[in-house]
Design a protein around this motif. Structure first.
Motif, PDB file in Angstrom:
ATOM      1  N   ALA A  12       2.183  -5.445   0.120  1.00  0.00           N
ATOM      2  CA  ALA A  12       1.193  -5.360   0.923  1.00  0.00           C
ATOM      3  C   ALA A  12      -0.264  -5.925   0.333  1.00  0.00           C
ATOM      4  CB  ALA A  12       1.096  -3.860   1.261  1.00  0.00           C
ATOM      5  N   ALA A  13      -0.248  -5.405  -0.675  1.00  0.00           N
ATOM      6  CA  ALA A  13      -1.888  -6.057  -1.356  1.00  0.00           C
ATOM      7  C   ALA A  13      -2.151  -7.324  -1.408  1.00  0.00           C
ATOM      8  CB  ALA A  13      -1.959  -5.239  -2.630  1.00  0.00           C
ATOM      9  N   LEU A  14      -0.768  -8.143  -1.663  1.00  0.00           N
ATOM     10  CA  LEU A  14      -1.115  -9.637  -1.859  1.00  0.00           C
ATOM     11  C   LEU A  14      -1.338 -10.218  -0.386  1.00  0.00           C
ATOM     12  CD1 LEU A  14       1.753 -10.191  -4.650  1.00  0.00           C
ATOM     13  CD2 LEU A  14      -0.832 -10.469  -4.619  1.00  0.00           C
ATOM     14  N   LEU A  15      -0.610  -9.613   0.479  1.00  0.00           N
ATOM     15  CA  LEU A  15      -0.661 -10.266   2.080  1.00  0.00           C
ATOM     16  C   LEU A  15      -2.002  -9.957   2.406  1.00  0.00           C
ATOM     17  CD1 LEU A  15       2.765  -9.017   3.485  1.00  0.00           C
ATOM     18  CD2 LEU A  15       2.194 -11.240   3.234  1.00  0.00           C
ATOM     19  N   LEU A  16      -2.574  -8.816   2.331  1.00  0.00           N
ATOM     20  CA  LEU A  16      -4.139  -8.408   2.641  1.00  0.00           C
ATOM     21  C   LEU A  16      -5.142  -9.289   2.106  1.00  0.00           C
ATOM     22  CD1 LEU A  16      -3.439  -4.615   2.731  1.00  0.00           C
ATOM     23  CD2 LEU A  16      -3.878  -6.330   4.872  1.00  0.00           C
ATOM     24  N   GLU A  17      -4.693  -9.406   0.630  1.00  0.00           N
ATOM     25  CA  GLU A  17      -5.829 -10.475  -0.217  1.00  0.00           C
ATOM     26  C   GLU A  17      -5.778 -11.758   0.472  1.00  0.00           C
ATOM     27  OE1 GLU A  17      -6.182  -8.358  -4.452  1.00  0.00           O
ATOM     28  OE2 GLU A  17      -4.481  -9.484  -4.206  1.00  0.00           O
ATOM     29  N   GLY A  18      -4.569 -12.240   1.078  1.00  0.00           N
ATOM     30  CA  GLY A  18      -4.490 -13.579   1.430  1.00  0.00           C
ATOM     31  C   GLY A  18      -4.943 -13.673   3.089  1.00  0.00           C
ATOM     32  N   GLY A  19      -5.366 -12.496   3.763  1.00  0.00           N
ATOM     33  CA  GLY A  19      -6.157 -12.595   4.968  1.00  0.00           C
ATOM     34  C   GLY A  19      -5.138 -12.250   5.929  1.00  0.00           C
ATOM     35  N   ASP A  20      -3.817 -11.871   5.420  1.00  0.00           N
ATOM     36  CA  ASP A  20      -2.909 -11.429   6.367  1.00  0.00           C
ATOM     37  C   ASP A  20      -2.980  -9.962   7.072  1.00  0.00           C
ATOM     38  OD1 ASP A  20      -1.207 -13.400   7.097  1.00  0.00           O
ATOM     39  OD2 ASP A  20      -0.522 -13.528   4.893  1.00  0.00           O
ATOM     40  N   LEU A  21      -2.272  -9.478   8.006  1.00  0.00           N
ATOM     41  CA  LEU A  21      -2.349  -8.019   8.531  1.00  0.00           C
ATOM     42  C   LEU A  21      -1.180  -7.405   7.892  1.00  0.00           C
ATOM     43  CD1 LEU A  21      -3.438  -8.278  12.013  1.00  0.00           C
ATOM     44  CD2 LEU A  21      -4.877  -8.372  10.067  1.00  0.00           C
ATOM     45  N   VAL A  22      -1.222  -6.217   7.594  1.00  0.00           N
ATOM     46  CA  VAL A  22      -0.205  -5.257   7.034  1.00  0.00           C
ATOM     47  C   VAL A  22      -0.231  -3.937   8.052  1.00  0.00           C
ATOM     48  CG1 VAL A  22       0.925  -3.891   5.301  1.00  0.00           C
ATOM     49  CG2 VAL A  22       0.143  -6.277   5.105  1.00  0.00           C
ATOM     50  N   ALA A  23       0.846  -3.486   8.536  1.00  0.00           N
ATOM     51  CA  ALA A  23       0.864  -2.004   8.991  1.00  0.00           C
ATOM     52  C   ALA A  23       1.074  -1.070   7.829  1.00  0.00           C
ATOM     53  CB  ALA A  23       1.904  -1.709  10.131  1.00  0.00           C
ATOM     54  N   ILE A  24      -0.078   0.160   7.919  1.00  0.00           N
ATOM     55  CA  ILE A  24      -0.017   0.802   6.812  1.00  0.00           C
ATOM     56  C   ILE A  24       0.274   2.580   7.141  1.00  0.00           C
ATOM     57  CG2 ILE A  24      -1.640  -0.727   5.180  1.00  0.00           C
ATOM     58  CD1 ILE A  24      -3.612   1.286   5.886  1.00  0.00           C
ATOM     59  N   PRO A  25       0.924   3.197   6.516  1.00  0.00           N
ATOM     60  CA  PRO A  25       1.077   4.412   7.068  1.00  0.00           C
ATOM     61  C   PRO A  25      -0.183   5.368   6.655  1.00  0.00           C
ATOM     62  CG  PRO A  25       1.888   4.376   4.581  1.00  0.00           C
ATOM     63  CD  PRO A  25       1.474   3.069   5.219  1.00  0.00           C
ATOM     64  N   THR A  26      -0.797   6.246   7.737  1.00  0.00           N
ATOM     65  CA  THR A  26      -1.709   7.301   7.100  1.00  0.00           C
ATOM     66  C   THR A  26      -1.334   8.447   7.590  1.00  0.00           C
ATOM     67  OG1 THR A  26      -3.142   7.568   9.125  1.00  0.00           O
ATOM     68  CG2 THR A  26      -3.438   5.261   7.767  1.00  0.00           C
ATOM     69  N   GLU A  27      -1.775   9.663   7.116  1.00  0.00           N
ATOM     70  CA  GLU A  27      -1.442  11.010   7.595  1.00  0.00           C
ATOM     71  C   GLU A  27      -1.675  11.164   9.031  1.00  0.00           C
ATOM     72  OE1 GLU A  27      -3.954   9.972   6.108  1.00  0.00           O
ATOM     73  OE2 GLU A  27      -5.693  11.245   6.648  1.00  0.00           O
ATOM     74  N   THR A  28      -2.499  10.583   9.900  1.00  0.00           N
ATOM     75  CA  THR A  28      -2.761  10.599  11.161  1.00  0.00           C
ATOM     76  C   THR A  28      -1.524   9.593  12.110  1.00  0.00           C
ATOM     77  OG1 THR A  28      -4.410   8.689  11.437  1.00  0.00           O
ATOM     78  CG2 THR A  28      -5.130  11.000  10.919  1.00  0.00           C
ATOM     79  N   VAL A  29      -1.703   8.570  12.085  1.00  0.00           N
ATOM     80  CA  VAL A  29      -0.987   7.622  12.738  1.00  0.00           C
ATOM     81  C   VAL A  29      -0.714   6.209  11.797  1.00  0.00           C
ATOM     82  CG1 VAL A  29      -1.422   8.210  14.940  1.00  0.00           C
ATOM     83  CG2 VAL A  29      -2.671   6.333  14.266  1.00  0.00           C
ATOM     84  N   TYR A  30       0.232   5.403  12.076  1.00  0.00           N
ATOM     85  CA  TYR A  30       0.293   4.056  11.301  1.00  0.00           C
ATOM     86  C   TYR A  30      -0.864   3.163  11.788  1.00  0.00           C
ATOM     87  CZ  TYR A  30       4.482   4.894   8.753  1.00  0.00           C
ATOM     88  OH  TYR A  30       5.564   5.089   8.011  1.00  0.00           O
ATOM     89  N   GLY A  31      -1.637   2.609  11.049  1.00  0.00           N
ATOM     90  CA  GLY A  31      -2.874   1.441  11.416  1.00  0.00           C
ATOM     91  C   GLY A  31      -2.266   0.156  11.101  1.00  0.00           C
ATOM     92  N   LEU A  32      -2.887  -0.699  11.958  1.00  0.00           N
ATOM     93  CA  LEU A  32      -2.712  -2.332  11.536  1.00  0.00           C
ATOM     94  C   LEU A  32      -3.811  -2.798  10.892  1.00  0.00           C
ATOM     95  CD1 LEU A  32      -1.438  -4.892  12.266  1.00  0.00           C
ATOM     96  CD2 LEU A  32      -2.734  -4.782  14.432  1.00  0.00           C
ATOM     97  N   ALA A  33      -3.689  -2.810   9.430  1.00  0.00           N
ATOM     98  CA  ALA A  33      -4.776  -3.084   8.627  1.00  0.00           C
ATOM     99  C   ALA A  33      -5.049  -4.318   8.247  1.00  0.00           C
ATOM    100  CB  ALA A  33      -4.317  -2.177   7.349  1.00  0.00           C
ATOM    101  N   GLY A  34      -6.439  -4.858   7.998  1.00  0.00           N
ATOM    102  CA  GLY A  34      -6.663  -6.151   7.452  1.00  0.00           C
ATOM    103  C   GLY A  34      -7.929  -5.955   6.807  1.00  0.00           C
ATOM    104  N   ASN A  35      -8.356  -7.005   5.954  1.00  0.00           N
ATOM    105  CA  ASN A  35      -9.683  -7.035   5.162  1.00  0.00           C
ATOM    106  C   ASN A  35     -10.938  -6.810   6.095  1.00  0.00           C
ATOM    107  OD1 ASN A  35     -11.907  -7.470   3.554  1.00  0.00           O
ATOM    108  ND2 ASN A  35     -11.011  -9.173   2.574  1.00  0.00           N
ATOM    109  N   ALA A  36     -11.598  -5.635   5.910  1.00  0.00           N
ATOM    110  CA  ALA A  36     -12.763  -5.314   6.741  1.00  0.00           C
ATOM    111  C   ALA A  36     -13.838  -6.239   6.589  1.00  0.00           C
ATOM    112  CB  ALA A  36     -12.987  -3.854   6.689  1.00  0.00           C
ATOM    113  N   LEU A  37     -14.020  -6.949   5.556  1.00  0.00           N
ATOM    114  CA  LEU A  37     -15.179  -7.765   5.044  1.00  0.00           C
ATOM    115  C   LEU A  37     -14.661  -9.360   5.355  1.00  0.00           C
ATOM    116  CD1 LEU A  37     -16.332  -6.087   1.811  1.00  0.00           C
ATOM    117  CD2 LEU A  37     -16.791  -5.470   4.248  1.00  0.00           C
ATOM    118  N   ASN A  38     -13.265  -9.357   5.937  1.00  0.00           N
ATOM    119  CA  ASN A  38     -13.108 -10.945   6.273  1.00  0.00           C
ATOM    120  C   ASN A  38     -12.998 -11.244   7.800  1.00  0.00           C
ATOM    121  OD1 ASN A  38     -11.521 -13.285   6.981  1.00  0.00           O
ATOM    122  ND2 ASN A  38     -10.097 -12.877   5.444  1.00  0.00           N
ATOM    123  N   PRO A  39     -14.094 -11.783   8.395  1.00  0.00           N
ATOM    124  CA  PRO A  39     -14.028 -11.568   9.920  1.00  0.00           C
ATOM    125  C   PRO A  39     -12.914 -12.397  10.473  1.00  0.00           C
ATOM    126  CG  PRO A  39     -16.200 -12.401   8.865  1.00  0.00           C
ATOM    127  CD  PRO A  39     -15.190 -12.268   7.965  1.00  0.00           C
TER     128      PRO A  39
END
Ligand code: TXA
Ligand code: MG
Length: 318
Positions: A12-39
């Motif tokens: 998951a970390a390698l994909l995110l570092e490459g600018g890809d998206l990964v769905a991640i679990p959180t205690e609330t709901v699953y999130g669709l995550a990406g690098n917040a500092l990469n437009p």
């Protein structure tokens, strides 16, 4: 694109570092995550969800140490809430620094920040050198996902990886609190931390959730969390047996309706149980061979307020 479901934080970390998206679990709901500092990663989030770009995103960080780089100020009430509820289902609106891409805030001068408590989310965020922007991992307007399977049902083929963290323990999105000038602290979205608990820590707040006419939260449109079939929300005493209908109940069965067409949110009458079951039960009722869903209003206290809010939005038609 093939979508893999797995438990591999490193992948998951390698994909995110490459600018890809990964769905991640959180205690609330699953999130669709990406690098917040990469437009360009942030843009991918909007495209993948088919989310309008005027709806700002929440930025997730591993710990409070990461926050001074992102915000100009941390008001005293914010610090008290952070101390009481982070990591957990609380999002704070804080004055943003320039480093936050405009797309994240849709041009607002605050940024939404959250420290999630799910162990996989924490481990992933600690492993990464950047924060993660993550809206709920559903298509825009639809029911939020509380399992990896729910994410797969909507985003299969659109993202490379879903990090599987099991069932979300809270089941409702975070409570969003902001600190407008010359006004009481304000709750903009009811969520996993009840209003009463927020007030216990910082005193009286204003509750001004989710209106599309509220310019501070432009994304909080009325029709949201919506199943495919029409859903009606009724006071408990108004719920009557009807043909071709599935029922979402609080703590008991409705007489005169087949039990297979009813789901009980909280047999233990605990609103936390109801919150945890809400979104997956809405999906199950949506999949039944009935034409409509009737939900009963829950007690309007504690998490019941946030649950009723979601049901109202699920019932809204515009
Ligand atoms: O529990 C949660 O908060 C989940 C998990 C994944 O962390 N995330 C989530 O994100 O619910 P999303 O994008 O589905 O909802 C974020 C809400 C939106 O309604 C948006 O309008 C509001 O947060 N928001 C974000 N930034 C804001 C800001 N600067 N001012 C006002 N509202 C903001
Ligand atoms: Mg959402």
């Amino acid at each position: 694109m093939d979508t893999t479901i797995g438990y591999d934080i490193e992948q998951a970390a390698l994909l995110l570092e490459g600018g890809d998206l990964v769905a991640i679990p959180t205690e609330t709901v699953y999130g669709l995550a990406g690098n917040a500092l990469n437009p360009s990663a942030v843009l991918k989030i909007f495209e993948t969800k088919r989310r309008p770009s005027f709806d700002p995103l929440i930025v997730h960080v591993a710990s409070v140490e990461a926050i001074p780089d992102l915000v100009l100020d941390f008001p005293e009430d914010a610090a008290k809430l952070a101390e009481a509820f982070w990591p957990g289902p609380l999002t704070l609106l804080l004055p943003r620094k320039e480093i936050i891409p405009d797309l994240i805030t849709s041009g607002l001068d605050t940024v939404a920040i959250r420290i999630p408590s799910h162990p996989l989310a924490s481990a992933l965020l600690s492993r990464l050198p950047f924060p993660l922007a993550a809206p709920s991992a559903n298509l825009f307007g639809q029911v939020s996902p509380t399992t990896a399977r729910h994410v797969q049902q909507q985003l299969d083929g659109l993202i490379p990886y879903i990090l599987d963290g099991g069932n979300c323990s809270v089941g409702l999105e975070s409570t969003i609190v902001g600190f407008p000038e010359n006004s009481l602290p304000t709750i903009y979205r009811l969520g996993g931390i009840p209003v009463e608990e927020i007030e216990r820590v910082i005193g009286q707040v204003r509750v001004q959730p989710h209106s599309s006419s509220n310019p501070l939260a432009p994304g909080m449109l009325k029709s949201h969390y919506a199943p495919r079939k029409p859903l009606q929300l009724l006071n408990p005493e108004d719920v009557k047996p009807t043909d071709n209908t599935s029922y979402l109940r609080f703590c008991n069965y409705l007489d005169g309706v087949d039990k297979s067409h009813q789901l009980i949110l909280a047999p233990d009458e605990d609103l936390r149980t109801a919150a945890r079951n809400l979104f997956s039960y809405l999906r199950m009722l949506d999949d039944q061979s009935t034409q409509t869903i009737i939900a009963e209003q829950l007690p309007d206290i504690g998490l019941g307020k946030a649950i009723n809010d979601r049901l109202k939005r699920a019932a809204a038609t515009e």
